[in-house]
Write a protein that holds these residues in place. Structure first.
Motif, PDB file in Angstrom:
ATOM      1  N   GLU A  83       0.865  -1.173   0.000  1.00  0.00           N
ATOM      2  CA  GLU A  83       0.000   0.000   0.000  1.00  0.00           C
ATOM      3  C   GLU A  83       0.900   1.220   0.000  1.00  0.00           C
ATOM      4  O   GLU A  83       1.712   1.403   0.913  1.00  0.00           O
ATOM      5  CB  GLU A  83      -0.910   0.030   1.216  1.00  0.00           C
ATOM      6  CG  GLU A  83      -1.834   1.239   1.198  1.00  0.00           C
ATOM      7  CD  GLU A  83      -2.788   1.234   2.359  1.00  0.00           C
ATOM      8  OE1 GLU A  83      -3.909   0.724   2.183  1.00  0.00           O
ATOM      9  OE2 GLU A  83      -2.398   1.712   3.439  1.00  0.00           O
ATOM     10  N   MET A  84       0.773   2.032  -1.032  1.00  0.00           N
ATOM     11  CA  MET A  84       1.606   3.217  -1.192  1.00  0.00           C
ATOM     12  C   MET A  84       0.762   4.468  -0.984  1.00  0.00           C
ATOM     13  O   MET A  84      -0.344   4.574  -1.534  1.00  0.00           O
ATOM     14  CB  MET A  84       2.204   3.247  -2.598  1.00  0.00           C
ATOM     15  CG  MET A  84       2.970   1.984  -2.963  1.00  0.00           C
ATOM     16  SD  MET A  84       4.322   1.583  -1.847  1.00  0.00           S
ATOM     17  CE  MET A  84       5.382   2.974  -2.105  1.00  0.00           C
ATOM     18  N   ILE A  96      -8.349   3.949 -10.197  1.00  0.00           N
ATOM     19  CA  ILE A  96      -8.211   5.283  -9.623  1.00  0.00           C
ATOM     20  C   ILE A  96      -7.818   5.144  -8.157  1.00  0.00           C
ATOM     21  O   ILE A  96      -8.529   4.494  -7.385  1.00  0.00           O
ATOM     22  CB  ILE A  96      -9.524   6.082  -9.734  1.00  0.00           C
ATOM     23  CG1 ILE A  96     -10.063   6.063 -11.169  1.00  0.00           C
ATOM     24  CG2 ILE A  96      -9.358   7.495  -9.210  1.00  0.00           C
ATOM     25  CD1 ILE A  96      -9.170   6.708 -12.175  1.00  0.00           C
ATOM     26  N   PRO A  97      -6.681   5.749  -7.764  1.00  0.00           N
ATOM     27  CA  PRO A  97      -6.318   5.686  -6.348  1.00  0.00           C
ATOM     28  C   PRO A  97      -7.274   6.499  -5.488  1.00  0.00           C
ATOM     29  O   PRO A  97      -7.957   7.395  -5.980  1.00  0.00           O
ATOM     30  CB  PRO A  97      -4.910   6.288  -6.304  1.00  0.00           C
ATOM     31  CG  PRO A  97      -4.664   6.905  -7.623  1.00  0.00           C
ATOM     32  CD  PRO A  97      -5.723   6.461  -8.570  1.00  0.00           C
ATOM     33  N   HIS A 145      -2.721   3.972  -3.089  1.00  0.00           N
ATOM     34  CA  HIS A 145      -3.041   2.918  -4.034  1.00  0.00           C
ATOM     35  C   HIS A 145      -2.235   1.675  -3.699  1.00  0.00           C
ATOM     36  O   HIS A 145      -1.272   1.733  -2.943  1.00  0.00           O
ATOM     37  CB  HIS A 145      -2.817   3.371  -5.480  1.00  0.00           C
ATOM     38  CG  HIS A 145      -1.402   3.723  -5.797  1.00  0.00           C
ATOM     39  ND1 HIS A 145      -0.816   4.893  -5.396  1.00  0.00           N
ATOM     40  CD2 HIS A 145      -0.456   3.054  -6.476  1.00  0.00           C
ATOM     41  CE1 HIS A 145       0.441   4.939  -5.818  1.00  0.00           C
ATOM     42  NE2 HIS A 145       0.683   3.839  -6.468  1.00  0.00           N
ATOM     43  N   LYS A 146      -2.647   0.588  -4.264  1.00  0.00           N
ATOM     44  CA  LYS A 146      -1.962  -0.680  -4.034  1.00  0.00           C
ATOM     45  C   LYS A 146      -1.087  -0.993  -5.248  1.00  0.00           C
ATOM     46  O   LYS A 146      -1.477  -0.741  -6.387  1.00  0.00           O
ATOM     47  CB  LYS A 146      -2.985  -1.785  -3.794  1.00  0.00           C
ATOM     48  CG  LYS A 146      -3.851  -1.480  -2.577  1.00  0.00           C
ATOM     49  CD  LYS A 146      -4.201  -2.685  -1.801  1.00  0.00           C
ATOM     50  CE  LYS A 146      -4.953  -2.477  -0.525  1.00  0.00           C
ATOM     51  NZ  LYS A 146      -5.465  -1.250  -0.139  1.00  0.00           N
ATOM     52  N   GLY A 158       5.277   3.608   2.134  1.00  0.00           N
ATOM     53  CA  GLY A 158       4.692   2.345   1.726  1.00  0.00           C
ATOM     54  C   GLY A 158       4.786   1.322   2.828  1.00  0.00           C
ATOM     55  O   GLY A 158       5.700   1.373   3.662  1.00  0.00           O
ATOM     56  N   LYS A 159       3.823   0.400   2.817  1.00  0.00           N
ATOM     57  CA  LYS A 159       3.878  -0.700   3.781  1.00  0.00           C
ATOM     58  C   LYS A 159       3.472  -1.988   3.081  1.00  0.00           C
ATOM     59  O   LYS A 159       2.588  -2.007   2.218  1.00  0.00           O
ATOM     60  CB  LYS A 159       2.994  -0.424   4.994  1.00  0.00           C
ATOM     61  CG  LYS A 159       1.512  -0.358   4.714  1.00  0.00           C
ATOM     62  CD  LYS A 159       0.728  -0.077   5.981  1.00  0.00           C
ATOM     63  CE  LYS A 159      -0.756   0.026   5.666  1.00  0.00           C
ATOM     64  NZ  LYS A 159      -1.554   0.290   6.833  1.00  0.00           N
TER      65      LYS A 159
END
Length: 174
Positions: free
Chosen positions: A32-33, A61-62, A71-72, A155-156
């Motif tokens: 996930e960013m 679309i984020p 977004h992923k 990010g994670k």
């Protein structure tokens, strides 16, 4: 909207930049960013009917709010094991330049030379197998207008299964 599309493309380059060098690489899988940028803050709200048309065209679309978007992204094993910074891909002419790394920190430049966007940017960041952060600054011209962009990304790692999220295209080897 053009700046947003280019920014999203550049973010794919920047996302994988930190995965290149260290022994403790980012994990492959779903990430996930979250990005905060001047471009997202300045972007007009997209009307719901236009968003629906974009979704029907297959454009993901984020989630956008408070000057940021989330977004992923799916990172493949190949992406996290590469031994050099990625280029901008076949359809982009942004290139990674002068990248250095020390442990899990990195820095470098991004140079864009496209008809729609020309300019130079810097990036610096750090990562662990489960998280990443980066700061990107860019100055140049987009569609004939001067631009100056600042973007912060975190990010994670979510999990090893990307589900229906497809990885960004990798550059073709010459």
């Amino acid at each position: 909207m053009h700046v947003f599309v280019r920014l999203a493309g550049v973010s794919a380059i920047l996302l994988t930049t930190g995965t290149c060098f260290a022994a403790d690489r980012m994990k492959p899988g779903l990430w996930e960013m979250s990005m905060k940028s001047d471009a997202v803050k300045a972007m007009p709200k997209i009307p719901p009917e236009q968003l629906e048309k974009m979704k029907q065209m297959g454009i993901k679309i984020p989630d956008m709010q408070n000057g940021g978007m989330t977004h992923k992204v799916c990172l493949t094993k190949e992406m996290v094991e590469q031994d050099k910074p990625p280029s901008g891909g076949r359809d982009q002419q942004c290139q990674s330049k002068n990248f250095t790394h020390s442990g899990s920190s990195y820095s470098g430049e991004v140079v864009c030379d496209m008809p729609e966007m020309k300019g130079n940017g810097t990036i610096k960041g750090s990562y662990t197998p489960d998280s990443m952060t980066s700061i990107y600054d860019f100055k140049g011209v987009s569609h004939g207008k001067p631009i100056s962009q600042h973007m912060e990304t975190t990010g994670k790692f979510i999990g090893s299964d990307c589900g229906d999220v497809k990885p960004p295209p990798m550059p073709q080897k010459k």
